[in-house]
Each structure stands twice: as structure tokens, then as C-alpha cells.
Design an enzyme around this catalytic site. Structure first.
Site, PDB file in Angstrom:
ATOM      1  N   GLU A  33      11.033 -26.952 -70.101  1.00  0.00           N
ATOM      2  CA  GLU A  33      10.470 -25.787 -70.895  1.00  0.00           C
ATOM      3  C   GLU A  33      10.439 -25.791 -72.244  1.00  0.00           C
ATOM      4  OE1 GLU A  33      12.964 -22.660 -72.087  1.00  0.00           O
ATOM      5  OE2 GLU A  33      14.610 -23.265 -70.734  1.00  0.00           O
ATOM      6  N   ASP A 146      18.568  -4.644 -68.445  1.00  0.00           N
ATOM      7  CA  ASP A 146      18.159  -5.884 -68.876  1.00  0.00           C
ATOM      8  C   ASP A 146      18.797  -7.045 -68.395  1.00  0.00           C
ATOM      9  OD1 ASP A 146      17.227  -8.144 -70.342  1.00  0.00           O
ATOM     10  OD2 ASP A 146      17.834  -7.412 -72.096  1.00  0.00           O
ATOM     11  N   LYS A 167      23.653 -18.495 -69.034  1.00  0.00           N
ATOM     12  CA  LYS A 167      24.198 -18.343 -70.456  1.00  0.00           C
ATOM     13  C   LYS A 167      25.216 -17.342 -70.550  1.00  0.00           C
ATOM     14  CE  LYS A 167      20.005 -18.036 -72.294  1.00  0.00           C
ATOM     15  NZ  LYS A 167      19.067 -18.601 -71.278  1.00  0.00           N
TER      16      LYS A 167
HETATM   17  N1  PSU Z   1      18.602 -22.556 -71.910  1.00  0.00           N
HETATM   18  C1  PSU Z   1      19.094 -22.767 -73.069  1.00  0.00           C
HETATM   19  N2  PSU Z   1      18.379 -21.811 -74.324  1.00  0.00           N
HETATM   20  C2  PSU Z   1      17.588 -21.021 -74.154  1.00  0.00           C
HETATM   21  C3  PSU Z   1      17.006 -20.747 -72.874  1.00  0.00           C
HETATM   22  C4  PSU Z   1      17.460 -21.578 -71.673  1.00  0.00           C
HETATM   23  O1  PSU Z   1      19.897 -23.350 -73.356  1.00  0.00           O
HETATM   24  O2  PSU Z   1      17.016 -20.432 -75.131  1.00  0.00           O
HETATM   25  C5  PSU Z   1      15.845 -19.732 -72.683  1.00  0.00           C
HETATM   26  C6  PSU Z   1      15.346 -19.907 -71.347  1.00  0.00           C
HETATM   27  O3  PSU Z   1      13.654 -20.211 -71.749  1.00  0.00           O
HETATM   28  C7  PSU Z   1      15.235 -18.879 -70.553  1.00  0.00           C
HETATM   29  C8  PSU Z   1      15.546 -17.558 -71.585  1.00  0.00           C
HETATM   30  O4  PSU Z   1      14.330 -18.403 -69.763  1.00  0.00           O
HETATM   31  O5  PSU Z   1      16.429 -18.309 -72.792  1.00  0.00           O
HETATM   32  C9  PSU Z   1      15.925 -16.403 -71.223  1.00  0.00           C
HETATM   33  O6  PSU Z   1      15.579 -15.217 -71.741  1.00  0.00           O
HETATM   34  P1  PSU Z   1      15.864 -13.988 -71.191  1.00  0.00           P
HETATM   35  O7  PSU Z   1      17.085 -13.710 -71.213  1.00  0.00           O
HETATM   36  O8  PSU Z   1      15.233 -12.993 -72.445  1.00  0.00           O
HETATM   37  O9  PSU Z   1      15.134 -13.534 -70.015  1.00  0.00           O
HETATM   38 MN    MN Z   2      15.443  -9.388 -71.014  1.00  0.00          MN
END
Ligand code: PSU
Ligand code: MN
Length: 307
Positions: A33, A146, A167
Site C-alpha cells: 500500500e 469511527d 494499530k
Molecule cells: N499501517 C501502518 N501505518 C499506516 C497504515 C497502516 O503501519 O499508516 C495506514 C493503512 O493505509 C490503513 C490506514 O488502511 O492506516 C488506516 O486509516 P484509518 O484508520 O483512517 O482507516
Molecule cells: Mn476513520
């Protein structure tokens, strides 16, 4: 393209020749990604890491296909120049499934999240993907609602996602529940616990554990044969030497969440804000750990793809 469910998808997609050749020949390909590059890590670590991750996949015998949207073209296997663009340009959109039509029609540059990357990877015929940590249910989701689009996308897109869990800025128990509700299997690689991104342990048990890439590949094969429509999470703990202990993470995550609240940060900006706050609070250790874990995930994804 192996999936023609979006009949016009091919009109908006460019698959790099080396990726197309590998897919045609049935050689192993690993999708990667770009939101982690554009919004997840600061320069120059973002670009260095993305390059290193591609090299790790190649060294393990698979073809890396880093995915992003370049001037409105959905690109599977971006070039190094394009990677540099996404790592350094201002105004790169953070894309989910919902944002792809706009990014394409308006000819924008966009980085793909886990959600958008697996959407595109599947339509290009790629079945395995590596990232750092998936998105999930945010703390306070009971009032903010969220929940990352990664969860919904995993529920409907049959791609295996190799990650270090979700995360740890998230509510991990709720994230596991959300995955279970949607029928998304979580397989621990050499662990019985859901990994907590920067830490190996969350103390949350997971019920499927496999210890070799070959065993995981066998499960993925059956998953495909059963016609399953959703994804599978392969949860791979950060290497011991690089982990940050859960108590240290917990302290800083609470501060980061409070800072986000106080500044009214929400929506797409929340995860990048929290990662950046963790970087400052840990004096860079969280970033070093993030780099280590994504490399570790890329290696495992390539090993599974090869198997
Ligand atoms: N893994 C990491 N760092 C990141 C991400 C994943 O180590 O920044 C990104 C991925 O693209 C994932 C996004 O889909 O964070 C999640 O964002 P949100 O919580 O807004 O959906
Ligand atoms: Mn979100």
C-alpha cells in the site's frame, strides 16, 4: 484481470509489465500500500522504507506490486519516480473504496489505504498483501462511530492481509469483535495472541495459530476453493528486538488520544495524527518499530505467496 465484477475497471488501471507477466505466469505477487508512505510516516523514512519493503519481497522470491493512484490512473506496481511523488507531494489524497471514483475522474494523485489497496489488488488478480497494521475500531467509537473502512473492505474482498495486528492506537478488543462479526478469520503466525502493532502482545487470545508459511498458504487455497468472499488477517508479531513494551505504548496512546480530542481531530486525519503524536512521544522509537514490523510482514507475505 481475473475479476471482472467492475466491467470497466480495466479502463482505469495500469498494471506494470513485470507484475502483469508474473500474474500471467502464476508467479507469486505481493501487493503493497501507499497510505503508509504518504500519510503514515515522515520523509525521508517513508520512501526509504517503501523501497526496502519492495526489495525484501523481491529477495524472498516474489514480485512486489506497490499500488497507488497517479494522476487518476490506478497503478499496480508504481515506478520509483511515482513512489517518490507519493512520498513527497502535497495534497496526495488518502483513498478508500469510496474515494476511488473521484480520484480517477478528477485525475488526482492518491495513496491507497488497506481498504483501497485490497480492492484494487483483488481486481488485478493479486491475493496477498502486506502492510504495517490494519485500521479498526477507534477508541471512543461508541460515540464517534469511527470504524476504519479497512474492516468493511476485508469483509467483502478476498485478499490475505499480513499485518502486525491492528494499530495499538485503536480499541483492540472491539477491533477483534468487529472482525469476528464480519467473518474475517484472524490467524496468528507463531502466536496465540493478537499482536498489538508496536508490541508483540495484547493479552487478547486468537484461536487460530499456524507456524509455517506453507500451512498458511494451504488455508488460503481452501479459502479460495470454498468461494469465500472476504479476506483473512495474518497477524505477525513485531520481532522481539524491536518491540516497545505494552505499558509504554499504553501511556503514550492515552496522551495521543487526549491530544486528538482536545484539537478536534477526527475522520481521515485521526490515524495520521495519532501515529505522529506517538512518534514525538516515543522520541522516534515508534517509527523505528513501525519500519521493523512492516519489513517483517513483507517478508512473511512473500514467503506465503511463494509457498
Ligand atoms: N499501517 C501502518 N501505518 C499506516 C497504515 C497502516 O503501519 O499508516 C495506514 C493503512 O493505509 C490503513 C490506514 O488502511 O492506516 C488506516 O486509516 P484509518 O484508520 O483512517 O482507516
Ligand atoms: Mn476513520
Amino acid at each position: 484481470m481475473t475479476d471482472a465484477s467492475g466491467a470497466g475497471f480495466h479502463r482505469h488501471i495500469d498494471i506494470a509489465p513485470h507484475v502483469r507477466d508474473a500474474l500471467r505466469a502464476g508467479r507469486p505477487v505481493v501487493a503493497l500500500e501507499t497510505t503508509i508512505v504518504s500519510h503514515g510516516m515522515p520523509a525521508p523514512v517513508n520512501l526509504d522504507t517503501a523501497r526496502a519493503v519492495e526489495a525484501i519481497v523481491s529477495a524472498a522470491g516474489a514480485v512486489p506490486a506497490t499500488i497507488g493512484v497517479i494522476g487518476g490512473r490506478i497503478t499496480i506496481g508504481i515506478t520509483d519516480d511515482e513512489l517518490q511523488l507519493l512520498a513527497t507531494a502535497d495534497g496526495v489524497l488518502k483513498l478508500n473504496r469510496a474515494d476511488l471514483p473521484y480520484a480517477v475522474a478528477a485525475r488526482r494523485h492518491g495513496s491507497t489505504t488497506v481498504a483501497a489497496t485490497i480492492f484494487c489488488a483483488h481486481r488485478a488478480g493479486i491475493a496477498i498483501f502486506a502492510t504495517g497494521g490494519i485500521g479498526g475500531v477507534h477508541r471512543g467509537a461508541e460515540t464517534s462511530f469511527d470504524v476504519s473502512a479497512d474492516i468493511e473492505e476485508l469483509a467483502r474482498t478476498p485478499v490475505a492481509v499480513v499485518c502486525a495486528g491492528a494499530k495499538a492506537i485503536l480499541d483492540l478488543p472491539k477491533t477483534l469483535e468487529a472482525l469476528e462479526t464480519r467473518g474475517i478469520a484472524v490467524i496468528g503466525y507463531r502466536t496465540d495472541e493478537f499482536p498489538a502493532f508496536w508490541s508483540r502482545s495484547s493479552a487478547l487470545p486468537i484461536h487460530l495459530r499456524l507456524d509455517t508459511p506453507a500451512e498458511i498458504a494451504a488455508v488460503l487455497r481452501v479459502h479460495r476453493e470454498l468461494g469465500a468472499t472476504g479476506g483473512i488477517v495474518i497477524a505477525n508479531p513485531i520481532p522481539v528486538a524491536e518491540e516497545i513494551t505494552p505499558d509504554v505504548v499504553a501511556r503514550h496512546v492515552a496522551d495521543a488520544a487526549a491530544a486528538a480530542n482536545a484539537s478536534g481531530i477526527s475522520g481521515k486525519a485521526l490515524t495520521p495524527f495519532l501515529l505522529d503524536a506517538m512518534l514525538t512521544a516515543t522520541e522516534g522509537r515508534s517509527l523505528a518499530a513501525n519500519v521493523a514490523l512492516i519489513k517483517n510482514n513483507a517478508r512473511l507475505a512473500a514467503e506465503i505467496a511463494v509457498a
